[in-house]
Design an enzyme around this catalytic site. Sequence first.
Site, PDB file in Angstrom:
ATOM      1  N   CYS A  62       2.946   3.280   9.978  1.00 20.11           N
ATOM      2  CA  CYS A  62       3.099   4.321   8.425  1.00 20.11           C
ATOM      3  C   CYS A  62       4.088   3.655   7.485  1.00 20.11           C
ATOM      4  O   CYS A  62       4.639   2.581   8.186  1.00 20.11           O
ATOM      5  CB  CYS A  62       3.396   5.426   8.956  1.00 20.11           C
ATOM      6  SG  CYS A  62       4.785   5.734  10.315  1.00 20.11           S
TER       7      CYS A  62
ATOM      8  N   CYS B 253       7.141   2.790   9.579  1.00 15.11           N
ATOM      9  CA  CYS B 253       7.212   2.223  10.962  1.00 15.11           C
ATOM     10  C   CYS B 253       7.533   0.450   9.667  1.00 15.11           C
ATOM     11  O   CYS B 253       7.977  -0.236  10.145  1.00 15.11           O
ATOM     12  CB  CYS B 253       5.534   1.922  11.708  1.00 15.11           C
ATOM     13  SG  CYS B 253       5.565   3.519  11.880  1.00 15.11           S
TER      14      CYS B 253
END
Length: 78
Positions: free
Chosen positions: A11, A14
């Site tokens: 995501c 991240c």
Amino acid sequence: MMEIKILGSGCKNCTTLTKVVEEVLGELNMEATVEKVTDFQDILGYGVMKTPGLVVNGTVKFAGRIPSKDEVKKVLEG
């Protein structure tokens, strides 16, 4: 050599954490292996329920948020 793992599905958070870690490594002129862990079972194996997570040499340092560059520096400088 230091082993760093970024825990998460890939995501935005991240990806941001990965960039922060890479920037800090560059600023500190440190070498480390940086691995992205995206398998949910592997992430759970670290006891992390919320991503992103940062694991340094097998120890979870942060989970569920993006740490600041200063926080990451402190962890990597040990």
